[in-house]
Structure formats: C-alpha cells, structure tokens
Write a protein that holds these residues in place. Structure first.
Motif, PDB file in Angstrom:
ATOM      1  N   LEU A 198      -5.056   7.696   8.973  1.00  0.00           N
ATOM      2  CA  LEU A 198      -4.008   7.080   7.996  1.00  0.00           C
ATOM      3  C   LEU A 198      -4.314   6.029   7.454  1.00  0.00           C
ATOM      4  CD1 LEU A 198      -1.218   8.245   7.061  1.00  0.00           C
ATOM      5  CD2 LEU A 198      -0.103   7.021   8.578  1.00  0.00           C
ATOM      6  N   ARG A 208       5.665   7.863   3.442  1.00  0.00           N
ATOM      7  CA  ARG A 208       4.506   6.935   3.689  1.00  0.00           C
ATOM      8  C   ARG A 208       3.639   7.354   4.963  1.00  0.00           C
ATOM      9  NH1 ARG A 208       4.597   1.858   2.213  1.00  0.00           N
ATOM     10  NH2 ARG A 208       4.129   0.744   4.222  1.00  0.00           N
ATOM     11  N   ARG A 248      -4.262  -3.335   6.327  1.00  0.00           N
ATOM     12  CA  ARG A 248      -3.332  -4.114   5.820  1.00  0.00           C
ATOM     13  C   ARG A 248      -3.343  -5.675   5.852  1.00  0.00           C
ATOM     14  NH1 ARG A 248      -1.030  -6.500   2.507  1.00  0.00           N
ATOM     15  NH2 ARG A 248       0.804  -6.478   1.446  1.00  0.00           N
ATOM     16  N   SER A 286      -1.535   0.930   7.111  1.00  0.00           N
ATOM     17  CA  SER A 286      -2.757   0.938   7.429  1.00  0.00           C
ATOM     18  C   SER A 286      -3.232  -0.318   8.384  1.00  0.00           C
ATOM     19  CB  SER A 286      -3.575   0.685   6.005  1.00  0.00           C
ATOM     20  OG  SER A 286      -5.048   0.669   6.433  1.00  0.00           O
ATOM     21  N   ASN A 321      -4.992   5.322   3.351  1.00  0.00           N
ATOM     22  CA  ASN A 321      -4.202   4.613   2.609  1.00  0.00           C
ATOM     23  C   ASN A 321      -4.763   3.327   1.889  1.00  0.00           C
ATOM     24  OD1 ASN A 321      -1.853   6.023   2.940  1.00  0.00           O
ATOM     25  ND2 ASN A 321      -1.419   5.001   4.973  1.00  0.00           N
ATOM     26  N   LEU A 331       0.931  -1.246   0.135  1.00  0.00           N
ATOM     27  CA  LEU A 331      -0.096  -0.018   0.155  1.00  0.00           C
ATOM     28  C   LEU A 331       1.023   1.252   0.001  1.00  0.00           C
ATOM     29  CD1 LEU A 331      -2.419  -1.150   2.562  1.00  0.00           C
ATOM     30  CD2 LEU A 331      -2.842  -1.062   0.016  1.00  0.00           C
ATOM     31  N   ARG A 332       0.370   2.480  -0.201  1.00  0.00           N
ATOM     32  CA  ARG A 332       1.084   3.553  -0.167  1.00  0.00           C
ATOM     33  C   ARG A 332       1.541   3.994   0.894  1.00  0.00           C
ATOM     34  NH1 ARG A 332      -3.125   8.523  -1.426  1.00  0.00           N
ATOM     35  NH2 ARG A 332      -4.775   8.054  -0.130  1.00  0.00           N
ATOM     36  N   GLY A 333       1.012   3.439   2.109  1.00  0.00           N
ATOM     37  CA  GLY A 333       1.488   3.777   3.470  1.00  0.00           C
ATOM     38  C   GLY A 333       0.845   2.705   4.411  1.00  0.00           C
TER      39      GLY A 333
END
Length: 480
Positions: A114, A332, A67, A64, A118, A60-62
């Motif tokens: 966040l 991130r 996830r 989470s 994300n 992922l872009r950051g």
C-alpha cells in the motif's frame, strides 16, 4: 466451544493453503517488479520522482511509509522486506504458528505494498494493484494450520471474486457495442496492451469461435459469480468455470497478475472433497485434525467481517449505478474496491515507435535505429514473450499514449533520458541500438500494427504488418 462450530469451514483447508501461498507468491512477484523498476520510473531521479510528489502534495491518496520522506535506499528496504515476508508465506512458515502470526505477516505485506502504490502515481494506477492490496488484507484473516479457516473470511473472498467478475461483466455490457454484438474478441487479441506468444494464433481463429468466446465471457462473468455462494459442488463448479476462463486469458495475453490472482482467489470456493476427487492424494478430511478456533480469534475475525460488510455498501451501489466506476477504491486503505476492465475494445493497434540516430543531419536518409521494449510490440518479426504475472509498467503505459494520453509528463522525461543515454532508463528496455551512447537526435512515430495472416507469415516471416500513421515528435536534439 460448540457454539462457535458454525464459524469453522472444515471443508476449505486446501483452499486456505492455496489462497495464502498463492497471494504470497504474487506479492513476491509484485515486490520484485517494484525492486527492478521503481527507481528508474519513480525514484529520486526517476521519470516521475516521488520526492517531487511529496513536495507538491500535502495529502497522498492513502497511507504510505514514504509520507515522511522517500529515498531509493528506503524503497529497496521496503521491496526486499516484502519479498522475504511473501516468500515465508509461500513456504508456509507463519502458518505453523498461532493464527495471529500469518495475520501479522500478511498485514505487513499489505501495508508495505500500500505504501508503494500510494506514491506510485500513473505507473501504479492499475486495477490489479488495489486487487492485490485487498487480497493481502482479506487473506490475512484465514488463520493458521492449528484451526479451520473461518467461514466469514471464505465468504468474504467469494464476495471479492464476485465483484471482480460481475463488475467486469457489467462494465462490458454497459460499454462498447462490440460486447453486445459479439465481435469484441475479433479485435481484442490483436489490440490488447501486451500480446503474448499465442495471441496471434488466437486472433486468427475463425469469427464463430470469437463470438463463442464473448458468449462464454458473458456467462462466466454475469451468471456464474452468483453460484459461488452456493457451498459444495455447485460453488466448486462455478469456481472451476472462473478458473478455466482465466487460464484462457493467461495463455493469450499478458495482464500482469490480474488473471493469476483471480485463479488463486477462485479456489476459495472449491471444497476439500472436490479436491480429493480431482487429486486422490489429497485427503478428503485434510483439516479434520484442526482444533476449534479460540474465542479471541473469533472476535477479531467477526470484527473484520463487520468492517468488510460496512465497506461493501459503496462497491455494491456502484455495480448497479448508471455510470459504473471501473477499478475504483472508495477508501484510503484500498479495501472492498470496485473492479472491471475493457468496457470498450480498441479496434486498431497504434504503436509508438521511438528511434534515434548518430548522424549530424536528422533527415530521412539518416541511419535511424529503433529502441526495443521488453514486452511492447516493435520488431515485426519478433515473437511476443510471456511476461505475466510479472508487470512491465513502462511497456503498459506506452500502450496508453496513442489513446489520447500522448503528452504524459513522464514521456517527455523519458525521451530526454534517452537523449542523455541514461543507464537506469536504458535498463528498462530490451534493446538499446547505441550500446549506452547518447544519440544526437531522437524522433517518435506512430505506426498501425496488425497481425500478419498465415499466408503473409509464410511469405515474409513477419508476425506483424505495420504502416506509418504519423510523426508524433519530429527529430529533436538534447538541450545543452
């Protein structure tokens, strides 16, 4: 300890209260928006399901919490926790304890939001999402009522407002010619993504006023931000100018919480004596009874200050880059980001209008009925509503469709859900002409919308004048 006296910003107690409670309130709005909209947009059966994203993306872009697996129930728990924690900050409850207590609450809000951003894909691809994340993290280190606000964090918030305003100003100067020839706001009030109830009146103001708006915008974004770093009356006056310009944007548009959070953050530069001058009921020495900051807290805040300084290199370089990035994060964790918006202004408003019919034959003489959106213009007689700081994500993305993004994957799924009469999808709309029943056919057309003149409004009662541009999707039926 006397040697840490420089660390304490005694004249910014009101600012701290407004920053913590204001950012907390906007976090509540953001989590409430998520609770109401995330599942039909991105949930297990959403238009862009998060489980599908997790299956196809190894990274992922950051960070989470989702996830390791997503469920709608988990999303509700995260959003509800965010609302409760945000409300506690608004009420000032964590601030009654030691400095690490509001820090932990606000950092928890940062991590929770966040986690949502994300996995939010295009529905959470707005600059104010990363702005809220950065604000939550930074404000977390303002401490509690027992000690004065740390000057390191107060200055960090000035730096955030500077990047937000100066970045937006540079984007405009480097962008479309309309910002340089002072004509941008002759179009913007009419073509902005989601007009408000006063947008038409603002649009109908004379050209000289719109040129003055642009000049004022350039001064507020390219000159005033530098003055924020001058403590005392100068910084307070600079903050007042930022706040006044943002209030004008609030009453003439619907930009979610972008303008609202800018107002909150700008209060960081207004000193307690200035607040006392404006509102005598506020004591001039409001934070005088607070004791000095404990050494451990000083060390934590200084470490955070060093982190923010290091992360500032990338957005600082971006401000002066030939190809300046707009609303970009360089890490991130969405900290110390680059901001900016509306480098170019759309000259004509094109609206995507979705209609359905229950007739068997979808000809021109069929009884086509249009779906109504909550914030997006549709009915030419309807007065646009004020939604901000609440964020209508579907309505905003509908504005982007005719700007070269017509074939977004989510839009095709959206049309399929309308054909199926999907209740969660229909709940995102203001008006379902079929009361939950699935239409037999659906079509999509593009219309040119413009605000009616005062004479046209008196004659017809219509606030918009529209004309057909093209048929985007011809009549289509549900695949069995």
């Amino acid at each position: 300890m006397d040697w840490t006296a420089w660390f304490d910003a005694h004249d910014y107690e009101v600012a701290r209260q407004l920053l913590q409670r204001g950012v907390g309130a906007l976090a509540v709005v953001a989590f409430w928006s998520t609770l109401n909209q995330f599942r039909p947009l991105l949930g297990e059966h959403g238009l862009l399901p998060v489980p599908a994203l997790l299956r196809r993306s190894s990274r992922l872009r950051g960070p989470s919490l989702f996830r390791w697996g997503y469920s709608d129930r988990r999303l509700v728990a995260v959003a509800a926790a965010g609302i409760v924690l945000g409300a506690s900050v608004v009420l000032g409850l964590p601030q009654l304890g030691p400095p690490w207590l509001p820090m932990l609450v606000l950092l928890a809000l940062w991590l929770l939001y966040l986690s949502i951003v994300n996995v939010g894909q295009t529905f959470y691809g707005f600059g104010w999402e990363m702005l809220l994340c950065e604000a939550l993290f930074t404000v977390a280190f303002l401490g509690s009522n027992d000690q004065p606000p740390p000057i390191v964090i107060v200055v960090a918030i000035w730096w955030l407002v500077f990047r937000l305003e100066f970045g937006a100003g540079m984007i405009k100067i480097r962008g479309g010619r309309e910002w340089r020839d002072l004509t941008a706001l002759m179009y913007h009030h009419e073509t902005q993504p989601m007009p408000g109830p006063l947008s038409r009146q603002a649009h109908l103001l004379p050209p000289w006023f719109h040129r003055g708006e642009v000049i004022g915008n350039h001064v507020a974004q390219l000159v005033v931000p530098f003055l924020l770093f001058v403590p005392g009356p100068v910084g307070s006056a600079a903050a007042a100018i930022v706040i006044l310009t943002q209030l004008w944007l609030i009453v003439t548009g619907n930009f979610a919480w972008l303008n609202w959070i800018t107002v909150v953050l700008a209060t960081s530069a207004i000193t307690d004596p200035v607040w006392h001058l404006l509102i005598p009921a506020i004591p001039v020495d409001l934070g005088a009874d607070a004791s000095g900051s404990p050494l451990g807290w000083v060390v934590v805040v200084l470490a955070v200050g060093v982190l923010l300084v290091v992360l500032s290199w990338w957005p600082l370089r971006n401000l002066f880059a030939h190809r300046q990035l707009m609303n970009a994060s360089f890490n991130r964790w969405m900290l110390v980001n680059a901001y900016g918006a509306f480098g170019t202004v759309t000259k004509r408003r094109i609206e995507i209008v979705v209609a359905g019919t229950l007739d068997d034959v979808p000809g021109e003489d069929a009884a086509w009925q249009e779906y109504g959106f909550k914030g997006k213009p549709g009915d030419v007689r309807a007065l646009p509503r004020q939604w901000a700081p609440y964020h209508l994500r579907l309505d905003w993305l509908m504005w982007f469709l005719p700007l070269g993004r017509m074939w977004e994957p989510w839009f095709e799924v959206f049309l399929e859900r309308l054909l199926a009469g999907d209740p969660p999808t229909l709940a995102l709309l203001a008006h379902d002409p079929f009361d939950g029943a699935p239409p037999k056919w659906i079509r999509v057309r593009a219309y040119h919308y413009r605000f009616a003149t005062r004479r046209e409004f008196r004659a017809t009662g219509d606030r918009w004048v529209r004309s057909l541009e093209a048929e985007v999707v011809p009549p289509a039926a549900r695949w069995e």
